[in-house]
Design a protein around this motif. Sequence first.
Motif, PDB file in Angstrom:
ATOM      1  N   PHE A  75       7.881  -6.420  -9.956  1.00 21.42           N
ATOM      2  CA  PHE A  75       8.837  -7.422  -9.838  1.00 21.42           C
ATOM      3  C   PHE A  75       9.783  -6.992  -8.862  1.00 21.42           C
ATOM      4  N   GLY A  76      10.339  -5.473  -8.908  1.00 18.78           N
ATOM      5  CA  GLY A  76      11.377  -5.055  -7.982  1.00 18.78           C
ATOM      6  C   GLY A  76      10.640  -4.984  -6.482  1.00 18.78           C
ATOM      7  N   LEU A  77       9.459  -4.535  -6.461  1.00 18.00           N
ATOM      8  CA  LEU A  77       8.878  -4.265  -5.263  1.00 18.00           C
ATOM      9  C   LEU A  77       8.559  -5.754  -4.323  1.00 18.00           C
ATOM     10  N   ALA A  78       8.238  -6.719  -5.347  1.00 15.02           N
ATOM     11  CA  ALA A  78       8.267  -7.978  -4.670  1.00 15.02           C
ATOM     12  C   ALA A  78       9.602  -8.549  -4.090  1.00 15.02           C
ATOM     13  N   ARG A  79      10.713  -8.218  -4.860  1.00 16.53           N
ATOM     14  CA  ARG A  79      11.832  -8.598  -4.660  1.00 16.53           C
ATOM     15  C   ARG A  79      12.364  -7.914  -3.166  1.00 16.53           C
ATOM     16  N   ILE A  80      12.024  -6.684  -2.987  1.00 17.45           N
ATOM     17  CA  ILE A  80      12.221  -5.978  -1.805  1.00 17.45           C
ATOM     18  C   ILE A  80      11.740  -6.716  -0.500  1.00 17.45           C
ATOM     19  N   VAL A  81      10.264  -7.025  -0.918  1.00 14.70           N
ATOM     20  CA  VAL A  81       9.591  -7.730   0.250  1.00 14.70           C
ATOM     21  C   VAL A  81      10.148  -9.142   0.525  1.00 14.70           C
ATOM     22  N   ASP A  82      10.445  -9.668  -0.346  1.00 17.20           N
ATOM     23  CA  ASP A  82      11.018 -10.933  -0.266  1.00 17.20           C
ATOM     24  C   ASP A  82      12.391 -11.028   0.774  1.00 17.20           C
ATOM     25  N   GLY A  83      13.096 -10.240   0.418  1.00 22.27           N
ATOM     26  CA  GLY A  83      14.476  -9.884   1.159  1.00 22.27           C
ATOM     27  C   GLY A  83      14.323  -9.318   2.526  1.00 22.27           C
ATOM     28  N   LEU A  84      13.179  -8.602   2.817  1.00 21.54           N
ATOM     29  CA  LEU A  84      12.914  -7.971   4.014  1.00 21.54           C
ATOM     30  C   LEU A  84      12.230  -9.360   4.855  1.00 21.54           C
ATOM     31  N   GLY A  85      11.441 -10.183   4.057  1.00 22.09           N
ATOM     32  CA  GLY A  85      10.813 -11.333   4.849  1.00 22.09           C
ATOM     33  C   GLY A  85      11.759 -12.393   5.468  1.00 22.09           C
TER      34      GLY A  85
ATOM     35  N   VAL B 161      13.676   0.716   6.245  1.00 22.25           N
ATOM     36  CA  VAL B 161      12.709   0.053   5.428  1.00 22.25           C
ATOM     37  C   VAL B 161      11.620   1.152   4.363  1.00 22.25           C
ATOM     38  N   ILE B 162      11.184   2.214   5.109  1.00 21.93           N
ATOM     39  CA  ILE B 162      10.659   3.105   4.543  1.00 21.93           C
ATOM     40  C   ILE B 162      11.406   3.977   3.497  1.00 21.93           C
ATOM     41  N   ILE B 163      12.844   4.087   3.902  1.00 26.21           N
ATOM     42  CA  ILE B 163      13.616   4.928   3.011  1.00 26.21           C
ATOM     43  C   ILE B 163      13.766   4.012   1.754  1.00 26.21           C
ATOM     44  N   THR B 164      14.098   2.776   1.973  1.00 30.81           N
ATOM     45  CA  THR B 164      14.445   1.602   0.903  1.00 30.81           C
ATOM     46  C   THR B 164      13.045   1.633  -0.007  1.00 30.81           C
ATOM     47  N   VAL B 165      12.117   1.578   0.333  1.00 31.27           N
ATOM     48  CA  VAL B 165      10.719   1.397  -0.415  1.00 31.27           C
ATOM     49  C   VAL B 165      10.542   2.587  -1.093  1.00 31.27           C
ATOM     50  N   ASN B 166      10.783   3.924  -0.340  1.00 23.95           N
ATOM     51  CA  ASN B 166      10.531   5.086  -1.214  1.00 23.95           C
ATOM     52  C   ASN B 166      11.556   5.312  -2.260  1.00 23.95           C
ATOM     53  N   SER B 167      12.757   5.122  -1.992  1.00 30.65           N
ATOM     54  CA  SER B 167      13.775   5.159  -2.884  1.00 30.65           C
ATOM     55  C   SER B 167      13.604   4.427  -4.303  1.00 30.65           C
ATOM     56  N   PHE B 168      13.244   3.067  -3.969  1.00 29.18           N
ATOM     57  CA  PHE B 168      12.716   2.226  -5.150  1.00 29.18           C
ATOM     58  C   PHE B 168      11.619   2.830  -5.836  1.00 29.18           C
TER      59      PHE B 168
ATOM     60  N   VAL C 229       0.948  -1.429  -0.111  1.00 28.96           N
ATOM     61  CA  VAL C 229       0.067   0.011   0.103  1.00 28.96           C
ATOM     62  C   VAL C 229       0.946   1.295  -0.151  1.00 28.96           C
ATOM     63  N   MET C 230       1.967   1.195   0.922  1.00 27.12           N
ATOM     64  CA  MET C 230       2.832   2.415   0.844  1.00 27.12           C
ATOM     65  C   MET C 230       3.385   2.704  -0.359  1.00 27.12           C
ATOM     66  N   ALA C 231       3.878   1.480  -1.150  1.00 22.45           N
ATOM     67  CA  ALA C 231       4.724   1.905  -2.366  1.00 22.45           C
ATOM     68  C   ALA C 231       3.484   2.316  -3.477  1.00 22.45           C
ATOM     69  N   HIS C 232       2.680   1.705  -3.558  1.00 18.53           N
ATOM     70  CA  HIS C 232       1.789   1.806  -4.751  1.00 18.53           C
ATOM     71  C   HIS C 232       1.003   3.573  -4.296  1.00 18.53           C
ATOM     72  N   THR C 233       0.822   3.592  -3.059  1.00 26.77           N
ATOM     73  CA  THR C 233       0.178   5.322  -2.738  1.00 26.77           C
ATOM     74  C   THR C 233       1.329   6.239  -3.065  1.00 26.77           C
ATOM     75  N   TYR C 234       2.583   6.005  -2.927  1.00 25.64           N
ATOM     76  CA  TYR C 234       3.583   6.891  -3.097  1.00 25.64           C
ATOM     77  C   TYR C 234       3.979   7.095  -4.396  1.00 25.64           C
ATOM     78  N   ARG C 235       3.561   6.281  -5.331  1.00 27.08           N
ATOM     79  CA  ARG C 235       3.753   5.970  -6.661  1.00 27.08           C
ATOM     80  C   ARG C 235       2.690   6.879  -7.334  1.00 27.08           C
ATOM     81  N   ALA C 236       1.599   6.582  -7.068  1.00 23.82           N
ATOM     82  CA  ALA C 236       0.329   7.435  -7.623  1.00 23.82           C
ATOM     83  C   ALA C 236       0.529   8.884  -6.929  1.00 23.82           C
ATOM     84  N   THR C 237       1.126   9.295  -5.917  1.00 24.22           N
ATOM     85  CA  THR C 237       1.323  10.713  -5.601  1.00 24.22           C
ATOM     86  C   THR C 237       2.226  11.207  -6.722  1.00 24.22           C
TER      87      THR C 237
END
Length: 257
Positions: A238-248, A169-176, A116-124
């Motif tokens: 693809f990139g977001l899923a890999r970030i989530v996998d790594g954090l997992g 985590v927030i910085i990584t997702v937002n930077s991506f 949600v965070m990633a898609h919301t920021y992308r939309a903004t």
Amino acid sequence: MTKSEPAGGTTTGSGDIARSLELLWGTGERPSRGPKPGLTLDRIVATAVGIADAEGLDALSMRRLSTELGTGTMTLYRYVPGKAELLDLMLDRVQGEPLTMDASGVPDDWRTAIDVMAHTYRATLHAHPWLLKINQARTVLGPSALRGLELALTGLRGMGLTDPELISVIITVNSFVEGLARTENHAAEAARDTGLSDAAFWEGQHPYLERAMLSGDYPRMAALSEDAFGPGFDHFAFGLARIVDGLGALVRQRAGQ
């Protein structure tokens, strides 16, 4: 250019920080004297955002804004000291647009929260492309910025990470998200400025690239399928899923400890 207006007006926190904070937190909205009826800080900021959305930050100046509002520039300065402080207000305004939920509505699953965070920021970023032109290294923290951070941290509460790691985590997702959005924005700008579509641009290079691939000098590139650089692949997902996998993996490691 006033002292509080940096060249280009694209650096947050570069003006009078105390004045920006007063305006952001509602302690200095109304000028002490001579207000123009119907002119409010909210209307000023909304109009400034509208100009930036339609024409970019370069088109925004205090003079242009005052013209759009139908008031004198000096009257406008009674509300906002300059473009630098105005930028702080604009940033907080657009950051607040997607914040429609309270903490109780934040997903319990951190993976969903990141999505949600990633898609919301992308939309903004797509709604306000000028955000990608701003240096936010020293963002003045207003109500929207703090509320957004509060909601993000609430969504990540189940990860079991340290406080610095949660911020990372927030910085990584937002930077991506910013990286891909900037690439998409640059492509749109290039097409608009040149009048040449992406397809036409790459088609013009095809004869040269074909000879290069047949030369044998680029075997790995030549072996790629024709759709390797095609528009059909979702690089964002693809990139977001890999970030989530790594954090997992990190979350599972911490849980095991």
